[in-house]
Design a protein around this motif. Sequence first.
Motif, short mmCIF file in Angstrom:
data_model
loop_
_atom_site.label_atom_id
_atom_site.label_comp_id
_atom_site.label_asym_id
_atom_site.label_seq_id
_atom_site.Cartn_x
_atom_site.Cartn_y
_atom_site.Cartn_z
N ILE B 31 0.83 -1.21 0.00
CA ILE B 31 0.00 0.00 0.00
C ILE B 31 0.87 1.27 0.00
O ILE B 31 1.88 1.34 0.71
N VAL B 32 0.44 2.25 -0.81
CA VAL B 32 1.06 3.57 -0.79
C VAL B 32 0.03 4.57 -0.25
O VAL B 32 -1.10 4.60 -0.74
N SER B 33 0.41 5.33 0.74
CA SER B 33 -0.49 6.30 1.39
C SER B 33 0.08 7.70 1.21
O SER B 33 1.24 7.94 1.53
N ILE B 34 -0.74 8.61 0.64
CA ILE B 34 -0.22 9.94 0.31
C ILE B 34 -1.09 11.04 0.91
O ILE B 34 -2.26 11.20 0.54
N GLU B 35 -0.52 11.77 1.85
CA GLU B 35 -1.19 12.94 2.42
C GLU B 35 -0.82 14.17 1.60
O GLU B 35 0.11 14.14 0.79
N GLY B 36 -1.53 15.25 1.83
CA GLY B 36 -1.22 16.49 1.12
C GLY B 36 0.11 17.09 1.56
O GLY B 36 0.88 17.61 0.76
N GLN B 37 0.37 16.99 2.85
CA GLN B 37 1.61 17.52 3.39
C GLN B 37 2.17 16.53 4.42
O GLN B 37 1.41 15.78 5.02
N GLY B 38 3.44 16.56 4.61
CA GLY B 38 4.06 15.69 5.60
C GLY B 38 4.94 16.47 6.54
O GLY B 38 5.06 17.70 6.46
N SER B 39 5.57 15.74 7.45
CA SER B 39 6.54 16.33 8.38
C SER B 39 7.72 15.37 8.43
O SER B 39 7.68 14.30 7.84
#
Lengths: 124, 124
Positions: B31-39
């Motif tokens: 699975i690849v999980s992509i948020e709009g922004q990361g830290s």
Amino acid sequence: MSIQEIGAQLVALCNAGKDHEAVDQLYDEKIVSIEGQGSEEMPARMEGIEAIRGKHTWWYDNNEVHETKAFGPYCGHRDDQFIVRHWMDITPKQSGERLQMDEVALYTVKNGKIVQEEFLYSMG
Amino acid sequence: MSIQEIGAQLVALCNAGKDHEAVDQLYDEKIVSIEGQGSEEMPARMEGIEAIRGKHTWWYDNNEVHETKAFGPYCGHRDDQFIVRHWMDITPKQSGERLQMDEVALYTVKNGKIVQEEFLYSMG
């Protein structure tokens, strides 16, 4: 304009009942519009801004619209896509049965114009 | 399972507070999980089911969850994508300020498993 600005304008125009203006201002001449299902009269995939204007006219001709609301835009990691949720309270003239529709549209943007819209319908 | 069935199971499990089970049952190992922004702590893009389990644990550790609701699934012309709307009422422990989040997730399915989730946030 950023996708956030384009999406916000689309939502504002839809909520003001000005979706014709949204097409004029925000859509590319070569817009591709994709519904989940089509018919002989209204194919699922339509191309070109005149076809989309015809689709809008057909939709208003065939439905009594009581209320519509647009929510969003929803933006994520991609700088070329956003999502808007569309809610509609309509009576299709053919059936005469009033119903509420909950759908989302995934918009793709290129060179500052919407080049594709894909509609997905709530199955929940 | 069709995307409609996978989406309906995901919505049902989320609404039952069983999102860990949703990962176990419906997600692909890769699975690849992509948020709009990361830290630095939580990068926007994460890969692999163990990373996603860690992300869920981190999220529950860092937020007091008052209520969550999932809506959909929304399905369209593609047989490998669906959308779910997620609504959350949470208090991030760091700020202590209660807030409501409205977001949508675009899921991509391959061989009957969810292989990608992309989150888009309401800017409206």
